[in-house]
Design an enzyme around this catalytic site. Structure first.
Site, PDB file in Angstrom:
ATOM      1  N   LYS A  25      -1.967 -11.945  20.566  1.00 19.04           N
ATOM      2  CA  LYS A  25      -0.801 -11.927  21.450  1.00 19.04           C
ATOM      3  C   LYS A  25       0.429 -11.745  20.565  1.00 19.04           C
ATOM      4  CE  LYS A  25      -0.778 -16.958  21.510  1.00 19.04           C
ATOM      5  NZ  LYS A  25      -0.943 -18.141  22.326  1.00 19.04           N
TER       6      LYS A  25
ATOM      7  N   ASP B 140      -7.316 -14.600  19.684  1.00 20.37           N
ATOM      8  CA  ASP B 140      -5.971 -15.017  20.080  1.00 20.37           C
ATOM      9  C   ASP B 140      -4.922 -13.950  19.769  1.00 20.37           C
ATOM     10  OD1 ASP B 140      -4.325 -16.813  21.301  1.00 20.37           O
ATOM     11  OD2 ASP B 140      -4.094 -18.124  19.560  1.00 20.37           O
TER      12      ASP B 140
ATOM     13  N   ASN C 259       1.412 -14.133  17.710  1.00 14.95           N
ATOM     14  CA  ASN C 259       0.533 -14.251  16.548  1.00 14.95           C
ATOM     15  C   ASN C 259       0.569 -13.033  15.636  1.00 14.95           C
ATOM     16  OD1 ASN C 259      -0.239 -16.783  17.359  1.00 14.95           O
ATOM     17  ND2 ASN C 259      -2.058 -16.077  18.413  1.00 14.95           N
TER      18      ASN C 259
END
Length: 101
Positions: free
Chosen positions: A80, A78, A83
């Site tokens: 991106k 995840d 984050n």
């Protein structure tokens, strides 16, 4: 799974899990607070060397964190801008390990 991954981490660019507890409806993870890192999300200003240097610095720290995760056999799914967080000392921290294996 996220709790198990966070418990196994010991790296300056990854979150420290202080404690966890469960209620009837929730599983709670207590970690250090980090505001969102807006420097990576903002567009480059052409010719702004400070922005380019800062972005390279953050990218290098993200790569070091990813390398550590891969050495542990953890796949982080995840990545991106939302984050990638900033600690108070200006270094990055990856968050959101719920999709990791």
């Amino acid at each position: 799974m996220e709790r198990e991954i966070l418990q196994s981490l010991d790296h300056p660019f990854l979150p420290t899990l202080y404690t966890h507890f469960e209620t009837d409806k929730f599983s709670c993870l207590v970690m250090e607070f980090c505001p969102a890192l807006e420097a990576i999300c903002t567009p480059f200003v052409k010719g702004n060397q400070g922005s380019i240097f800062r972005s390279r610095f953050y990218i290098a720290e993200v790569l070091l964190a990813m390398e550590y995760l891969h050495m542990l056999g953890i796949v982080y799914h995840d990545l991106k801008p939302e984050n990638v967080l900033a600690r108070e000392d200006g270094h990055v921290m990856l968050s959101d390990f719920d999709l990791s294996l």
